[in-house]
Write a protein that holds these residues in place. Structure first.
Motif, PDB file in Angstrom:
ATOM      1  N   ALA A  49       0.846  -1.204   0.000  1.00 44.57           N
ATOM      2  CA  ALA A  49       0.000   0.000   0.000  1.00 44.57           C
ATOM      3  C   ALA A  49       0.879   1.252   0.000  1.00 44.57           C
ATOM      4  O   ALA A  49       1.955   1.267   0.601  1.00 44.57           O
ATOM      5  CB  ALA A  49      -0.915   0.000   1.222  1.00 44.57           C
ATOM      6  N   PRO A  50       0.433   2.321  -0.657  1.00 42.57           N
ATOM      7  CA  PRO A  50       1.240   3.542  -0.748  1.00 42.57           C
ATOM      8  C   PRO A  50       1.686   4.110   0.597  1.00 42.57           C
ATOM      9  O   PRO A  50       2.779   4.646   0.697  1.00 42.57           O
ATOM     10  CB  PRO A  50       0.319   4.519  -1.473  1.00 42.57           C
ATOM     11  N   LYS A  51       0.873   3.978   1.636  1.00 40.51           N
ATOM     12  CA  LYS A  51       1.239   4.523   2.953  1.00 40.51           C
ATOM     13  C   LYS A  51       2.366   3.730   3.615  1.00 40.51           C
ATOM     14  O   LYS A  51       3.029   4.225   4.517  1.00 40.51           O
ATOM     15  CB  LYS A  51       0.025   4.559   3.875  1.00 40.51           C
ATOM     16  N   VAL A  52       2.569   2.500   3.156  1.00 33.78           N
ATOM     17  CA  VAL A  52       3.547   1.623   3.774  1.00 33.78           C
ATOM     18  C   VAL A  52       4.798   1.463   2.911  1.00 33.78           C
ATOM     19  O   VAL A  52       5.916   1.392   3.418  1.00 33.78           O
ATOM     20  CB  VAL A  52       2.922   0.228   4.058  1.00 33.78           C
ATOM     21  N   TRP A  53       4.608   1.409   1.604  1.00 38.86           N
ATOM     22  CA  TRP A  53       5.717   1.120   0.694  1.00 38.86           C
ATOM     23  C   TRP A  53       6.007   2.337  -0.176  1.00 38.86           C
ATOM     24  O   TRP A  53       5.181   2.726  -1.022  1.00 38.86           O
ATOM     25  CB  TRP A  53       5.397  -0.083  -0.179  1.00 38.86           C
ATOM     26  N   GLY A  92       7.911   2.683  -2.629  1.00 37.28           N
ATOM     27  CA  GLY A  92       8.007   2.341  -4.055  1.00 37.28           C
ATOM     28  C   GLY A  92       6.696   2.467  -4.810  1.00 37.28           C
ATOM     29  O   GLY A  92       6.681   2.564  -6.043  1.00 37.28           O
ATOM     30  N   ALA A  93       5.584   2.507  -4.097  1.00 34.86           N
ATOM     31  CA  ALA A  93       4.286   2.653  -4.756  1.00 34.86           C
ATOM     32  C   ALA A  93       4.168   3.970  -5.501  1.00 34.86           C
ATOM     33  O   ALA A  93       3.386   4.088  -6.436  1.00 34.86           O
ATOM     34  CB  ALA A  93       3.158   2.522  -3.738  1.00 34.86           C
ATOM     35  N   SER A  94       4.944   4.963  -5.096  1.00 38.10           N
ATOM     36  CA  SER A  94       4.867   6.271  -5.753  1.00 38.10           C
ATOM     37  C   SER A  94       5.815   6.388  -6.944  1.00 38.10           C
ATOM     38  O   SER A  94       5.808   7.378  -7.644  1.00 38.10           O
ATOM     39  CB  SER A  94       5.156   7.381  -4.746  1.00 38.10           C
ATOM     40  N   TYR A  95       6.642   5.375  -7.164  1.00 37.31           N
ATOM     41  CA  TYR A  95       7.585   5.417  -8.281  1.00 37.31           C
ATOM     42  C   TYR A  95       6.903   4.947  -9.557  1.00 37.31           C
ATOM     43  O   TYR A  95       6.935   3.785  -9.922  1.00 37.31           O
ATOM     44  CB  TYR A  95       8.796   4.519  -8.009  1.00 37.31           C
ATOM     45  N   ARG A  96       6.256   5.845 -10.216  1.00 38.97           N
ATOM     46  CA  ARG A  96       5.569   5.519 -11.487  1.00 38.97           C
ATOM     47  C   ARG A  96       6.182   6.368 -12.595  1.00 38.97           C
ATOM     48  O   ARG A  96       6.159   7.583 -12.537  1.00 38.97           O
ATOM     49  CB  ARG A  96       4.071   5.834 -11.393  1.00 38.97           C
ATOM     50  N   ASP A  97       6.724   5.709 -13.590  1.00 38.27           N
ATOM     51  CA  ASP A  97       7.287   6.435 -14.729  1.00 38.27           C
ATOM     52  C   ASP A  97       6.187   6.909 -15.653  1.00 38.27           C
ATOM     53  O   ASP A  97       5.168   6.347 -15.788  1.00 38.27           O
ATOM     54  CB  ASP A  97       8.261   5.550 -15.519  1.00 38.27           C
TER      55      ASP A  97
END
Length: 159
Positions: free
Chosen positions: A148-152, A154-159
């Motif tokens: 989940a974005p709040k925990v990981w 890397g979830a925000s790394y979107r090209d």
């Protein structure tokens, strides 16, 4: 349309009262002499009269040589017409791919539901990604909570 209406009536009679029942119908055959949006309205009225709760509006695909012009929201205008003229809940499909696109269809009252096919095949986590883009969060099963974005981060790394 007598046969599908009879089937709908029999299924409705066999189902529990509170369980919603819907049918997928065509909004247009995209061919000369084929079914039209007005036919979809007539069919949806008949289905509503026998107790269906919603219709899913699709179109085309009846022959290899008849294809609609493929544009985003291909069937939305048909769903909107059925919703307005019949007063039944509608679901629509047809080149709906982005969260904002789906949200706009619902927010503008053009349909009550949006169904996705290829967009979900392309991104099986489309629902979670859509919620994130629209500023919401959808609960995840335990095995997916670590991503989940709040925990990981890397979830925000979107090209």
């Amino acid at each position: 349309m007598r046969f599908p209406v009879e089937i709908a009536q029999a299924v409705r009679a066999a189902m529990p009262k509170g369980m919603p029942l819907g049918a997928r119908i065509t909004g247009s055959d995209w061919s000369e002499g084929g079914l039209t949006p007005d036919d979809a309205v007539a069919f949806a009225k008949a289905l509503k009269a026998v107790g269906l709760d919603f219709v899913c509006i699709s179109s085309g695909g009846i022959s290899a040589d008849t294809r609609p012009t493929l544009v985003a929201n291909t069937n939305v205008e048909f769903a909107e017409k059925v919703k307005r003229e019949v007063g039944i809940a509608t679901r629509t499909v047809g080149l709906i791919a982005t969260p904002k696109q789906a949200e706009t269809i619902i927010a503008e009252g053009k349909a009550d539901m949006v169904a996705l096919a290829r967009a979900m095949l392309d991104d099986p986590h489309w629902g979670w990604h859509a919620a994130q883009k629209l500023g919401a969060e959808v609960p995840r099963p335990k095995q997916y909570q670590r991503a989940a974005p709040k925990v990981w981060a890397g979830a925000s790394y979107r090209d």
